[in-house]
Design an enzyme around this catalytic site. Structure first.
Site, mmCIF file in Angstrom:
data_model
loop_
_atom_site.group_PDB
_atom_site.id
_atom_site.type_symbol
_atom_site.label_atom_id
_atom_site.label_comp_id
_atom_site.label_asym_id
_atom_site.label_seq_id
_atom_site.Cartn_x
_atom_site.Cartn_y
_atom_site.Cartn_z
ATOM 1 N N GLY A 20 9.769 -8.380 -7.765
ATOM 2 C CA GLY A 20 8.684 -9.362 -8.574
ATOM 3 C C GLY A 20 8.827 -9.594 -10.007
ATOM 4 N N LEU A 21 7.652 -9.470 -10.457
ATOM 5 C CA LEU A 21 7.858 -9.993 -11.944
ATOM 6 C C LEU A 21 8.585 -9.113 -12.920
ATOM 7 C CD1 LEU A 21 4.126 -11.126 -12.334
ATOM 8 C CD2 LEU A 21 5.954 -12.369 -11.999
ATOM 9 N N TYR A 148 -8.999 -10.092 -15.008
ATOM 10 C CA TYR A 148 -10.045 -9.352 -14.383
ATOM 11 C C TYR A 148 -10.309 -7.799 -15.019
ATOM 12 C CZ TYR A 148 -7.279 -7.350 -10.579
ATOM 13 O OH TYR A 148 -6.164 -6.841 -9.792
ATOM 14 N N LYS A 163 -6.798 -1.463 -14.733
ATOM 15 C CA LYS A 163 -6.010 -2.473 -15.517
ATOM 16 C C LYS A 163 -7.239 -2.561 -17.019
ATOM 17 C CE LYS A 163 -2.910 -4.380 -13.277
ATOM 18 N NZ LYS A 163 -1.357 -4.219 -13.273
ATOM 19 N N GLY A 190 -2.235 -14.912 -14.622
ATOM 20 C CA GLY A 190 -2.835 -15.535 -13.504
ATOM 21 C C GLY A 190 -1.981 -15.303 -12.065
HETATM 22 C C1 HXC Z 1 -8.361 -0.211 2.472
HETATM 23 C C2 HXC Z 1 -6.453 0.895 1.950
HETATM 24 C C3 HXC Z 1 -5.486 -0.187 2.098
HETATM 25 C C4 HXC Z 1 -6.401 -1.498 2.220
HETATM 26 C C5 HXC Z 1 -4.103 1.572 1.729
HETATM 27 N N1 HXC Z 1 -5.563 2.014 1.876
HETATM 28 N N2 HXC Z 1 -4.249 0.240 1.846
HETATM 29 N N3 HXC Z 1 -7.652 0.979 2.081
HETATM 30 N N4 HXC Z 1 -7.661 -1.490 2.611
HETATM 31 N N5 HXC Z 1 -5.678 -2.631 2.397
HETATM 32 C C6 HXC Z 1 -5.826 3.336 1.607
HETATM 33 C C7 HXC Z 1 -5.282 3.996 2.777
HETATM 34 O O1 HXC Z 1 -6.205 4.170 4.080
HETATM 35 C C8 HXC Z 1 -5.311 5.707 2.186
HETATM 36 O O2 HXC Z 1 -6.487 6.171 2.356
HETATM 37 C C9 HXC Z 1 -5.021 5.285 0.737
HETATM 38 O O3 HXC Z 1 -5.215 4.073 0.626
HETATM 39 C C10 HXC Z 1 -3.402 5.364 0.436
HETATM 40 O O4 HXC Z 1 -2.876 4.736 1.396
HETATM 41 P P1 HXC Z 1 -1.276 5.152 1.489
HETATM 42 O O5 HXC Z 1 -0.585 3.815 2.221
HETATM 43 O O6 HXC Z 1 -0.879 6.496 1.821
HETATM 44 O O7 HXC Z 1 -0.771 4.730 -0.106
HETATM 45 P P2 HXC Z 1 0.535 4.728 -0.676
HETATM 46 O O8 HXC Z 1 1.710 4.655 0.257
HETATM 47 O O9 HXC Z 1 0.729 5.585 -1.706
HETATM 48 O O10 HXC Z 1 0.537 3.178 -1.216
HETATM 49 C C11 HXC Z 1 -0.211 2.718 -2.371
HETATM 50 C C12 HXC Z 1 -0.421 1.373 -2.142
HETATM 51 C C13 HXC Z 1 0.404 0.441 -1.602
HETATM 52 C C14 HXC Z 1 -1.329 0.718 -3.473
HETATM 53 C C15 HXC Z 1 -1.596 1.451 -0.939
HETATM 54 O O11 HXC Z 1 -0.239 -0.864 -1.410
HETATM 55 C C16 HXC Z 1 1.605 0.250 -2.382
HETATM 56 O O12 HXC Z 1 2.475 0.881 -2.401
HETATM 57 N N6 HXC Z 1 1.715 -0.784 -3.327
HETATM 58 C C17 HXC Z 1 2.423 -1.203 -4.220
HETATM 59 C C18 HXC Z 1 2.817 -2.313 -4.648
HETATM 60 C C19 HXC Z 1 1.656 -3.289 -4.942
HETATM 61 O O13 HXC Z 1 0.695 -2.956 -4.621
HETATM 62 N N7 HXC Z 1 1.823 -4.595 -5.342
HETATM 63 C C20 HXC Z 1 0.880 -5.447 -5.743
HETATM 64 C C21 HXC Z 1 0.607 -5.626 -7.047
HETATM 65 S S1 HXC Z 1 -0.200 -7.153 -7.362
HETATM 66 P P3 HXC Z 1 -6.918 7.354 3.523
HETATM 67 O O14 HXC Z 1 -8.386 7.756 3.019
HETATM 68 O O15 HXC Z 1 -7.175 6.310 4.709
HETATM 69 O O16 HXC Z 1 -5.841 8.294 3.569
HETATM 70 C C22 HXC Z 1 -1.424 -6.821 -8.490
HETATM 71 C C23 HXC Z 1 -1.976 -8.245 -8.776
HETATM 72 C C24 HXC Z 1 -2.984 -8.310 -9.726
HETATM 73 O O17 HXC Z 1 -1.683 -5.965 -9.045
HETATM 74 C C25 HXC Z 1 -3.778 -9.471 -10.104
HETATM 75 C C26 HXC Z 1 -3.752 -10.667 -9.246
HETATM 76 C C27 HXC Z 1 -3.975 -11.907 -9.993
HETATM 77 P P1 NAP Z 2 5.320 -5.958 -6.993
HETATM 78 O O1 NAP Z 2 6.556 -6.851 -6.598
HETATM 79 O O2 NAP Z 2 4.733 -5.397 -5.746
HETATM 80 O O3 NAP Z 2 5.595 -4.913 -7.898
HETATM 81 C C1 NAP Z 2 5.103 -3.580 -8.119
HETATM 82 C C2 NAP Z 2 6.056 -2.798 -8.444
HETATM 83 O O4 NAP Z 2 5.600 -1.475 -8.841
HETATM 84 C C3 NAP Z 2 6.970 -2.354 -7.256
HETATM 85 O O5 NAP Z 2 8.473 -2.598 -7.701
HETATM 86 C C4 NAP Z 2 6.787 -1.036 -6.955
HETATM 87 O O6 NAP Z 2 8.072 -0.219 -6.360
HETATM 88 C C5 NAP Z 2 6.378 -0.458 -8.155
HETATM 89 N N1 NAP Z 2 5.316 0.848 -8.154
HETATM 90 C C6 NAP Z 2 4.485 0.726 -7.205
HETATM 91 N N2 NAP Z 2 3.830 1.997 -7.114
HETATM 92 C C7 NAP Z 2 4.626 2.848 -8.039
HETATM 93 C C8 NAP Z 2 4.772 4.108 -8.333
HETATM 94 N N3 NAP Z 2 3.795 5.096 -7.704
HETATM 95 N N4 NAP Z 2 5.855 4.628 -9.052
HETATM 96 C C9 NAP Z 2 6.707 3.661 -9.622
HETATM 97 N N5 NAP Z 2 6.939 2.531 -9.255
HETATM 98 C C10 NAP Z 2 5.844 1.958 -8.612
HETATM 99 O O7 NAP Z 2 4.171 -6.927 -7.568
HETATM 100 P P2 NAP Z 2 4.157 -7.986 -8.774
HETATM 101 O O8 NAP Z 2 3.338 -9.224 -8.440
HETATM 102 O O9 NAP Z 2 5.496 -8.170 -9.199
HETATM 103 O O10 NAP Z 2 3.338 -7.393 -10.034
HETATM 104 C C11 NAP Z 2 3.824 -6.674 -10.996
HETATM 105 C C12 NAP Z 2 2.784 -6.332 -12.101
HETATM 106 O O11 NAP Z 2 2.270 -8.018 -12.489
HETATM 107 C C13 NAP Z 2 1.878 -5.464 -11.633
HETATM 108 O O12 NAP Z 2 1.182 -4.920 -12.833
HETATM 109 C C14 NAP Z 2 0.533 -6.529 -11.252
HETATM 110 O O13 NAP Z 2 -0.552 -6.122 -11.341
HETATM 111 C C15 NAP Z 2 0.890 -7.740 -12.226
HETATM 112 N N6 NAP Z 2 0.162 -8.876 -12.116
HETATM 113 C C16 NAP Z 2 0.729 -9.743 -10.997
HETATM 114 C C17 NAP Z 2 0.002 -11.018 -10.621
HETATM 115 C C18 NAP Z 2 0.638 -11.814 -9.653
HETATM 116 O O14 NAP Z 2 0.124 -12.768 -9.303
HETATM 117 N N7 NAP Z 2 1.839 -11.422 -9.101
HETATM 118 C C19 NAP Z 2 -0.845 -11.305 -11.358
HETATM 119 C C20 NAP Z 2 -1.548 -10.435 -12.402
HETATM 120 C C21 NAP Z 2 -1.081 -9.496 -12.546
HETATM 121 P P3 NAP Z 2 8.063 0.813 -5.386
HETATM 122 O O15 NAP Z 2 7.001 0.146 -4.245
HETATM 123 O O16 NAP Z 2 9.564 0.818 -4.772
HETATM 124 O O17 NAP Z 2 7.547 2.022 -6.089
#
Ligand code: HXC
Ligand code: NAP
Length: 281
Positions: A20-21, A148, A163, A190
């Site tokens: 991603g970013l 946010y 955040k 955004g």
């Molecule tokens: C409700 C959820 C859920 C969902 C997970 N959980 N997903 N609950 N709705 N959609 C709950 C699970 O049921 C569990 O609780 C707990 O969260 C942990 O889940 P795991 O799957 O075991 O977690 P883990 O493997 O550690 O993964 C972490 C994660 C996952 C955050 C849930 O999505 C992840 O790895 N994300 C990394 C990348 C990411 O999120 N990228 C997006 C960033 S974008 P229980 O109680 O059931 O055990 C961003 C943009 C911001 O930040 C702004 C946009 C404008």
């Molecule tokens: P993304 O591709 O899902 O990036 C998230 C990255 O974080 C992944 O590479 C993931 O790799 C890593 N990560 C997650 N949990 C981790 C952990 N426990 N330890 C180490 N690494 C971890 O999403 P993205 O959209 O590029 O987001 C990047 C940043 O921009 C984030 O801070 C997000 O909040 C911010 N942001 C994004 C948007 C948007 O529109 N995309 C808007 C506002 C802000 P692994 O899963 O391999 O760990």
């Protein structure tokens, strides 16, 4: 838009730099002469990205498999990076997020997001910061937050709380460490489409359309636009910017905030004409 050597020989760690970013920022840093370290949990993803970025730019990319929720793992990663060569900058980019109704969140769900975003960013910042201060090495921290952090947002409450905490860390340490050569800033993007964000935050195509166009410019951000801003904030040219958060959202959050902004969508030509003062006499 920059001179080619803007970040020459700077060693920069981007957390979550495998996708991603983070990956897009890493690529731009390499193009500008930096040496890159990327970390994330999935080793395979990191390896593929490192190979692609090195091939595209000719730059040097090191990978570190690390779960930033684990403070011991972060300390070990930073120690091993320093053993080769100290960092000059840290980009706190790794995040976890998903949409959910808050009353349905389990404690583990709250922790899953807060531990990555807030605790992970704090562990990485402190591990690097204490080394920079000890060595009297000028350095910079850039954290990727979102708007946010100050407006709050329904349905992503753990992310908004975390955040906001990262923004507070940025402003606090900018004052505590600024006089000792360490600058801290943040970027609030955004919508910038990435698979990681969209698969967790945008469940249906019509929601994507709304999310992507609900800003005055009517479009999403381009990764290059964010990468350029990040490069500038890490460069010497931004040396007097400290404790700042720069928004890059096409005006999205302001559009949501202004009380009369909705009139642009609701008022017709005839409505505006009817409001004009009548000519006297
Ligand atoms: C409700 C959820 C859920 C969902 C997970 N959980 N997903 N609950 N709705 N959609 C709950 C699970 O049921 C569990 O609780 C707990 O969260 C942990 O889940 P795991 O799957 O075991 O977690 P883990 O493997 O550690 O993964 C972490 C994660 C996952 C955050 C849930 O999505 C992840 O790895 N994300 C990394 C990348 C990411 O999120 N990228 C997006 C960033 S974008 P229980 O109680 O059931 O055990 C961003 C943009 C911001 O930040 C702004 C946009 C404008
Ligand atoms: P993304 O591709 O899902 O990036 C998230 C990255 O974080 C992944 O590479 C993931 O790799 C890593 N990560 C997650 N949990 C981790 C952990 N426990 N330890 C180490 N690494 C971890 O999403 P993205 O959209 O590029 O987001 C990047 C940043 O921009 C984030 O801070 C997000 O909040 C911010 N942001 C994004 C948007 C948007 O529109 N995309 C808007 C506002 C802000 P692994 O899963 O391999 O760990």
């Amino acid at each position: 838009m920059f001179t080619p050597g803007l970040l020459k020989d700077r060693r920069i760690l981007v957390t979550g730099g495998g996708t991603g970013l983070g990956r897009s920022m890493g690529q731009r840093f390499l193009e500008l002469g930096a040496e890159l370290v990327i970390c994330g949990r999935r080793e395979e993803v990191l390896r593929e990205t490192a190979a692609a970025l090195s091939a595209a730019t000719g730059g040097k990319v090191e990978t570190q498999a690390c779960d930033i929720r684990d403070s011991g793992a972060v300390e070990a990663m930073v120690e091993s990076i320093w053993a080769t060569r100290p960092l000059d900058a840290l980009v706190n980019n790794a995040a976890g997020n998903f949409i959910a109704r808050s009353e349905e969140l389990s404690p583990r769900a709250v922790d899953a997001v807060v531990n990555i975003v807030l605790h992970g960013s704090a562990y990485a910042t402190l591990a690097c910061g204490r080394r920079w201060l000890k060595e009297k090495r000028p350095a910079s921290v850039l954290s990727i937050i979102t708007t946010y952090a100050w407006t709050g947002s329904a349905y992503v409450v753990p992310s908004a709380m975390a955040k906001a905490g990262v923004l507070a860390m940025t402003r606090s340490l900018a004052v505590e460490w600024g006089g000792r050569g360490v600058r801290l800033n943040a970027i609030a993007p955004g919508p910038f489409p990435t698979p990681g964000a969209w698969e967790r935050l945008v469940p249906r195509p019509e929601l994507a359309q709304e999310f992507e166009t609900k800003n005055p410019l009517g479009r999403v951000g381009r990764h290059g636009e964010l990468a350029d801003l990040a490069s500038f904030l890490l460069s010497d040219g931004a040396g007097y910017i400290n404790g700042e958060v720069v928004t890059i959202d096409g005006g999205e959050w302001l559009q949501g905030a202004g009380q009369f902004n909705f009139l642009g969508r609701m008022m017709t030509e005839a409505d505006w004409d009817a409001l004009k003062p009548k000519k006297r006499g």
